[in-house]
Write a protein that holds these residues in place. Structure first.
Motif, PDB file in Angstrom:
ATOM      1  N   TYR A 198      71.159  54.413  31.422  1.00  0.00           N
ATOM      2  CA  TYR A 198      70.285  54.561  30.261  1.00  0.00           C
ATOM      3  C   TYR A 198      70.822  53.717  29.116  1.00  0.00           C
ATOM      4  CZ  TYR A 198      67.820  58.513  32.368  1.00  0.00           C
ATOM      5  OH  TYR A 198      67.052  59.305  33.189  1.00  0.00           O
ATOM      6  N   SER A 199      69.918  52.980  28.488  1.00  0.00           N
ATOM      7  CA  SER A 199      70.285  52.128  27.365  1.00  0.00           C
ATOM      8  C   SER A 199      69.593  52.625  26.099  1.00  0.00           C
ATOM      9  CB  SER A 199      69.872  50.678  27.639  1.00  0.00           C
ATOM     10  OG  SER A 199      69.980  49.903  26.466  1.00  0.00           O
ATOM     11  N   PHE A 200      70.368  52.753  25.021  1.00  0.00           N
ATOM     12  CA  PHE A 200      69.796  53.174  23.752  1.00  0.00           C
ATOM     13  C   PHE A 200      68.782  52.154  23.240  1.00  0.00           C
ATOM     14  CE2 PHE A 200      73.601  55.808  23.794  1.00  0.00           C
ATOM     15  CZ  PHE A 200      73.142  57.006  23.246  1.00  0.00           C
ATOM     16  N   GLN A 201      68.933  50.919  23.646  1.00  0.00           N
ATOM     17  CA  GLN A 201      68.050  49.865  23.159  1.00  0.00           C
ATOM     18  C   GLN A 201      66.871  49.590  24.098  1.00  0.00           C
ATOM     19  OE1 GLN A 201      71.612  49.473  22.928  1.00  0.00           O
ATOM     20  NE2 GLN A 201      71.286  50.224  20.845  1.00  0.00           N
ATOM     21  N   ASN A 203      65.625  52.118  27.325  1.00  0.00           N
ATOM     22  CA  ASN A 203      64.841  53.173  27.985  1.00  0.00           C
ATOM     23  C   ASN A 203      65.157  54.589  27.522  1.00  0.00           C
ATOM     24  OD1 ASN A 203      67.359  53.282  29.134  1.00  0.00           O
ATOM     25  ND2 ASN A 203      66.668  53.251  31.263  1.00  0.00           N
ATOM     26  N   ILE A 204      65.808  54.724  26.360  1.00  0.00           N
ATOM     27  CA  ILE A 204      65.934  56.044  25.739  1.00  0.00           C
ATOM     28  C   ILE A 204      64.882  56.134  24.639  1.00  0.00           C
ATOM     29  CG2 ILE A 204      67.396  57.521  24.306  1.00  0.00           C
ATOM     30  CD1 ILE A 204      69.783  56.615  25.891  1.00  0.00           C
ATOM     31  N   VAL A 205      63.924  57.043  24.812  1.00  0.00           N
ATOM     32  CA  VAL A 205      62.786  57.160  23.896  1.00  0.00           C
ATOM     33  C   VAL A 205      63.195  57.873  22.612  1.00  0.00           C
ATOM     34  CG1 VAL A 205      60.451  58.065  23.638  1.00  0.00           C
ATOM     35  CG2 VAL A 205      61.219  57.233  25.866  1.00  0.00           C
ATOM     36  N   ASP A 206      63.982  58.927  22.745  1.00  0.00           N
ATOM     37  CA  ASP A 206      64.388  59.746  21.603  1.00  0.00           C
ATOM     38  C   ASP A 206      65.698  60.430  21.962  1.00  0.00           C
ATOM     39  OD1 ASP A 206      64.301  60.961  19.142  1.00  0.00           O
ATOM     40  OD2 ASP A 206      62.978  62.589  19.786  1.00  0.00           O
ATOM     41  N   ASP A 207      66.453  60.860  20.953  1.00  0.00           N
ATOM     42  CA  ASP A 207      67.689  61.562  21.285  1.00  0.00           C
ATOM     43  C   ASP A 207      68.040  62.592  20.231  1.00  0.00           C
ATOM     44  OD1 ASP A 207      70.184  60.725  19.528  1.00  0.00           O
ATOM     45  OD2 ASP A 207      69.019  58.892  19.827  1.00  0.00           O
ATOM     46  N   ASN A 208      68.758  63.598  20.681  1.00  0.00           N
ATOM     47  CA  ASN A 208      69.302  64.630  19.812  1.00  0.00           C
ATOM     48  C   ASN A 208      70.805  64.686  20.075  1.00  0.00           C
ATOM     49  OD1 ASN A 208      69.389  66.817  17.992  1.00  0.00           O
ATOM     50  ND2 ASN A 208      69.169  68.295  19.652  1.00  0.00           N
ATOM     51  N   LEU A 209      71.444  63.535  19.941  1.00  0.00           N
ATOM     52  CA  LEU A 209      72.855  63.385  20.271  1.00  0.00           C
ATOM     53  C   LEU A 209      73.705  63.269  19.014  1.00  0.00           C
ATOM     54  CD1 LEU A 209      72.532  60.705  23.116  1.00  0.00           C
ATOM     55  CD2 LEU A 209      73.042  63.133  23.430  1.00  0.00           C
ATOM     56  N   ASP A 297      75.249  51.223  25.077  1.00  0.00           N
ATOM     57  CA  ASP A 297      74.874  50.992  23.683  1.00  0.00           C
ATOM     58  C   ASP A 297      75.345  49.588  23.299  1.00  0.00           C
ATOM     59  OD1 ASP A 297      74.481  50.974  20.937  1.00  0.00           O
ATOM     60  OD2 ASP A 297      74.970  53.099  20.724  1.00  0.00           O
ATOM     61  N   THR A 298      74.411  48.634  23.268  1.00  0.00           N
ATOM     62  CA  THR A 298      74.786  47.241  22.989  1.00  0.00           C
ATOM     63  C   THR A 298      75.150  47.025  21.522  1.00  0.00           C
ATOM     64  OG1 THR A 298      72.446  46.664  22.696  1.00  0.00           O
ATOM     65  CG2 THR A 298      73.403  46.333  24.880  1.00  0.00           C
ATOM     66  N   LYS A 299      74.637  47.881  20.628  1.00  0.00           N
ATOM     67  CA  LYS A 299      74.969  47.753  19.210  1.00  0.00           C
ATOM     68  C   LYS A 299      76.349  48.316  18.914  1.00  0.00           C
ATOM     69  CE  LYS A 299      70.278  47.685  17.295  1.00  0.00           C
ATOM     70  NZ  LYS A 299      69.333  48.345  16.353  1.00  0.00           N
ATOM     71  N   PRO A 301      79.173  49.097  21.421  1.00  0.00           N
ATOM     72  CA  PRO A 301      79.715  49.132  22.786  1.00  0.00           C
ATOM     73  C   PRO A 301      80.787  50.192  22.999  1.00  0.00           C
ATOM     74  CG  PRO A 301      79.544  46.880  21.980  1.00  0.00           C
ATOM     75  CD  PRO A 301      79.273  47.762  20.817  1.00  0.00           C
ATOM     76  N   GLN A 302      81.542  50.509  21.936  1.00  0.00           N
ATOM     77  CA  GLN A 302      82.596  51.507  22.069  1.00  0.00           C
ATOM     78  C   GLN A 302      82.037  52.895  22.337  1.00  0.00           C
ATOM     79  OE1 GLN A 302      81.605  50.088  19.312  1.00  0.00           O
ATOM     80  NE2 GLN A 302      81.692  51.472  17.547  1.00  0.00           N
ATOM     81  N   ARG A 303      80.744  53.086  22.134  1.00  0.00           N
ATOM     82  CA  ARG A 303      80.118  54.384  22.351  1.00  0.00           C
ATOM     83  C   ARG A 303      79.431  54.479  23.715  1.00  0.00           C
ATOM     84  NH1 ARG A 303      77.959  56.677  16.514  1.00  0.00           N
ATOM     85  NH2 ARG A 303      79.944  56.350  15.411  1.00  0.00           N
ATOM     86  N   SER A 304      79.534  53.441  24.501  1.00  0.00           N
ATOM     87  CA  SER A 304      79.019  53.505  25.871  1.00  0.00           C
ATOM     88  C   SER A 304      79.935  54.383  26.708  1.00  0.00           C
ATOM     89  CB  SER A 304      78.946  52.099  26.477  1.00  0.00           C
ATOM     90  OG  SER A 304      78.069  51.269  25.737  1.00  0.00           O
ATOM     91  N   GLY A 305      79.399  54.971  27.755  1.00  0.00           N
ATOM     92  CA  GLY A 305      80.234  55.813  28.605  1.00  0.00           C
ATOM     93  C   GLY A 305      79.408  56.598  29.606  1.00  0.00           C
TER      94      GLY A 305
END
Length: 333
Positions: A198-201, A203-209, A297-299, A301-305
């Protein structure tokens, strides 16, 4: 380029290719998956003679509690099975509404009144349900004594979860898994929908993270040490003012100081820099609970996981096809 929502819902011998709506909830925290299916109130039943015109009948005359149900959803005719179970309740509303339950439906109707001594989890379950529906991943965990008085098979599963903290029980593709949380898969490779990107930029439509750093996470744990003879030793560990969790350990040590050290090592897995909460994606990619969501998260990257998945909710209808994913702890895979 347009994408067409498509579905096929089979209830008994009747097949529907148009529905008013579908919502489901699937989680290792629950004993069974549930769903709500909304249908148009009438359908045309074709006569066996091809030359005879079909008749329009009300759904309440065709559908009964206990009828098997399979729900397949997708885009442009590429369908995937999203739910298998039974009609648990019929509501004569507009639209016509069915409440569905997975294999748990039958377990609530099987009476149990017996006890076991010096057995294992798998052997106990084999006494209650056909071996063919037991997952091969169920561990041979030792159970010294266990008693089930005037209850149901579903009641036995609930008691197992209560008596042995850390156990979960759920159905997957018609097979019952009982074991420690997140241990159904030894690897996500080769398991359909056990791993999804899943990419925030994209295919993630909305989030409550929310993103938290490990030093800001406080956890208080009830520690339960499971011994081979079926007995247990309990203690506590972690932060006094923290969020409460249960840590289950498979060990023979009864030394509470050692158990606290072992529990602290387990708690460290919950203290990480990363996301907590849920997000909503499209119907694809598909992901199942206890699987792994790989967040990109391409914006930042440190938050990818990668994160283990606690629950998945599906919605399908005129508003679209969505998958709500609730994250668990960070994955080491």
């Amino acid at each position: 380029m347009s994408i067409l929502l498509t579905c096929r819902v089979t209830i008994g011998d009747i097949v529907y290719t148009k529905i008013s709506g579908f919502d489901s909830e699937s989680s290792w925290k629950n004993l069974g998956d549930t769903a709500t299916l909304k249908l148009y109130g009438f359908c045309t039943v074709l006569a066996s003679d091809d030359d005879t015109e079909g008749t329009v009948q009300a759904l309440e005359d065709l559908v009964q509690v206990g009828d098997p149900v399979t729900v397949e959803l997708g885009y442009d005719g590429e369908l995937h099975t999203e739910f298998q179970g039974y009609v648990a309740e019929i509501k004569l509303t507009i639209p016509f509404e069915l409440r569905l339950e997975d294999g748990y439906f039958n377990l609530k109707r099987t009476r149990v009144n017996r006890s076991w001594k010096n057995t294992t989890l798998r052997k106990l379950l084999a006494d209650l349900v056909p071996t063919a529906i037991l997952s091969p991943s169920i561990p041979d965990m030792r159970i010294d004594t266990f008693r089930a008085d005037r209850t149901t098979t579903a009641g036995v599963l609930k008691k197992l979860k209560d008596d042995y903290p850390g156990l979960c029980a759920y159905f997957r593709d018609g097979r019952l898994f009982v074991g420690l949380t997140y241990t159904e898969f030894t690897s996500t490779s080769g398991v359909e929908a056990a791993l999804a990107l899943y990419s925030f930029q994209q295919n993630i439509v909305d989030d409550n993270l929310t993103y938290q750093r490990k030093e800001d996470v406080h956890i208080k744990a009830k520690v339960v040490a499971m011994h081979q003879n079926g007995k247990r030793t309990t203690t506590e560990a972690g932060d006094v003012d923290g969020e409460e969790r249960t840590i289950t350990l498979r060990t023979e040590t009864k030394d509470k100081t050692v158990l606290k050290l072992l529990a602290e090592a387990e708690l460290a897995k919950f203290k990480y820099d990363g996301y907590r909460g849920d997000f909503t994606g499209f119907g694809v990619p598909r992901i199942i609970h206890s699987g792994v969501a790989d967040l990109l998260d391409t914006k930042h990257p440190q938050r990818s996981g990668r994160y283990l998945v606690d629950a998945v909710g599906i919605s399908f209808g005129p508003e679209g096809y969505r998958r709500k994913v609730t994250l668990g702890k960070r994955s080491s895979h």
